[in-house]
Design a protein around this motif. Structure first.
Motif, short mmCIF file in Angstrom:
data_model
loop_
_atom_site.label_atom_id
_atom_site.label_comp_id
_atom_site.label_asym_id
_atom_site.label_seq_id
_atom_site.Cartn_x
_atom_site.Cartn_y
_atom_site.Cartn_z
N GLY A 80 40.87 -56.06 24.62
CA GLY A 80 40.15 -56.21 25.87
C GLY A 80 39.82 -54.88 26.51
N HIS A 81 39.44 -54.92 27.77
CA HIS A 81 38.93 -53.76 28.48
C HIS A 81 39.94 -52.62 28.53
N SER A 82 41.20 -52.95 28.76
CA SER A 82 42.20 -51.89 28.87
C SER A 82 42.37 -51.14 27.56
N GLU A 83 42.43 -51.87 26.46
CA GLU A 83 42.57 -51.20 25.16
C GLU A 83 41.31 -50.41 24.83
N LEU A 84 40.15 -50.97 25.16
CA LEU A 84 38.91 -50.25 24.88
C LEU A 84 38.85 -48.95 25.68
N THR A 85 39.31 -48.99 26.92
CA THR A 85 39.36 -47.77 27.73
C THR A 85 40.25 -46.72 27.08
N GLU A 86 41.40 -47.14 26.60
CA GLU A 86 42.31 -46.21 25.92
C GLU A 86 41.68 -45.64 24.65
N ILE A 87 40.98 -46.48 23.90
CA ILE A 87 40.31 -46.01 22.68
C ILE A 87 39.27 -44.96 23.01
N CYS A 88 38.46 -45.23 24.02
CA CYS A 88 37.42 -44.27 24.41
C CYS A 88 38.02 -42.94 24.85
N GLU A 89 39.07 -42.99 25.63
CA GLU A 89 39.72 -41.76 26.09
C GLU A 89 40.33 -41.01 24.91
N ARG A 90 40.93 -41.75 24.00
CA ARG A 90 41.55 -41.11 22.82
C ARG A 90 40.50 -40.40 21.97
N LEU A 91 39.40 -41.08 21.66
CA LEU A 91 38.41 -40.50 20.75
C LEU A 91 37.61 -39.39 21.42
N THR A 92 37.17 -39.61 22.63
CA THR A 92 36.40 -38.55 23.30
C THR A 92 37.28 -37.34 23.58
N GLY A 93 38.58 -37.58 23.77
CA GLY A 93 39.50 -36.47 23.97
C GLY A 93 39.62 -35.58 22.75
N GLN A 94 39.26 -36.12 21.58
CA GLN A 94 39.27 -35.34 20.33
C GLN A 94 37.87 -34.84 19.99
N GLY A 95 36.94 -34.97 20.91
CA GLY A 95 35.59 -34.49 20.69
C GLY A 95 34.73 -35.39 19.82
N ILE A 96 35.15 -36.63 19.63
CA ILE A 96 34.40 -37.58 18.81
C ILE A 96 33.33 -38.25 19.66
N SER A 97 32.08 -38.10 19.25
CA SER A 97 30.96 -38.60 20.06
C SER A 97 30.17 -39.70 19.37
N ARG A 98 30.60 -40.08 18.16
CA ARG A 98 29.88 -41.11 17.41
C ARG A 98 30.83 -42.24 17.04
#
Length: 282
Positions: A80-98
């Motif tokens: 759900g939304h909470s997990e998706l938020t965590e995923i986005c923060e995790r990936l963008t925090g590593q510079g992943i944009s795709r």
């Protein structure tokens, strides 16, 4: 002669803009580092058996090694939304944009029964990723009607940046599907999905798992191609791309590159791509 030059130019362009899909196994990272140039984008599949962490862990390690990476976020594997938020923060925090967003084969883990519902939630999170890919189905999907697959791409046009076509072996299917997409008004750029050199038994055993429909029937009617599936310049490479080229060449087709299903046969895939490019550029 002109058509031959045009086909070669189209093939060169697509091969120069190829990315490799890999499965997140224990040996994948070493294979990528050993065989794949660091400017080739690597997409990492999401496996219900391994979970999303395996996908993200591998994508992050490859990103740190300098590769452009595209982790798959399978909608049905996100609660759900909470997990998706965590995923986005995790990936963008590593510079992943795709990212690539399929619906996924798992039973829904929560609030996202399909890719569209997750894509809509990404908008609410402020479009955290620059490039967002969705699946296209040149052939019939085993559980989704053809009209629904095209409608789905239309529905996702405001949320995604490009389409990645699923695997097919028939150039005529590609030609008709691209024409149908564009006549329907779907204008997202397309990456053509093709199989890399791989053992034919392994390829066929995996076909039903990745949504291939008529391709297995097509191959069954052309048994002489089986022995060439694992060979550079065989069915999966030069001949296939040559036959697809007329449909992929026009600017209005909006076909930007290749999405190569490597099945982790990375040494063979890169050798095939490099060899074909060298011969076409002579």
């Amino acid at each position: 002669m002109r058509s031959t030059r045009s086909a070669s130019a189209t093939m060169i362009r697509l091969l120069q803009h190829a990315r490799y899909e890999v499965l997140p196994t224990a040996s994948t990272e070493d294979k990528v580092l050993e065989h794949v140039p660091s400017d080739v984008a690597i997409t990492v599949t999401a496996s219900p058996g391994k979970g999303l962490d395996a996908t993200f862990d591998l994508a992050e390690r490859l990103a740190k090694s300098g590769y452009p990476v595209v982790p798959h976020i399978a909608a049905r594997m996100v609660s759900g939304h909470s997990e998706l938020t965590e995923i986005c923060e995790r990936l963008t925090g590593q510079g992943i944009s795709r990212i690539f967003v399929p619906g996924g084969d798992a039973d829904p883990a929560g609030d996202y029964p399909d890719a569209l519902s997750l894509l809509e939630d990404l908008v609410r999170l402020g479009h955290p990723f620059e490039h967002v890919g969705i699946t296209g189905y040149p052939e019939s999907h085993p559980t989704i009607a053809d009209d629904l697959t095209v409608q789905s791409m239309w529905d996702k046009r405001h949320y995604a940046t490009h389409i990645v076509s699923n695997l097919t072996f028939d150039p005529a299917v590609i030609r008709d599907w691209v024409r149908r997409l564009r006549s329907r008004g779907v204008t997202m750029p397309l990456l053509l999905g093709i199989p890399g050199p791989v053992d034919r038994t392994k390829l066929l055993s995996m076909a039903t798992k990745i949504g291939v429909g008529e391709s297995t029937k097509f191959l069954a009617k052309h048994k002489g191609t089986f022995a060439r599936l694992a060979a550079p310049g065989g069915f999966t490479g030069e001949r296939f791309l040559e036959r697809c080229a007329p449909a992929l060449a026009p600017p209005e087709a909006l076909v930007e590159g290749l999405h190569v299903f490597t099945f982790n046969q990375l040494a063979e895939t890169e050798a095939w791509r490099t060899d074909l490019l060298q011969r076409l550029q002579r």
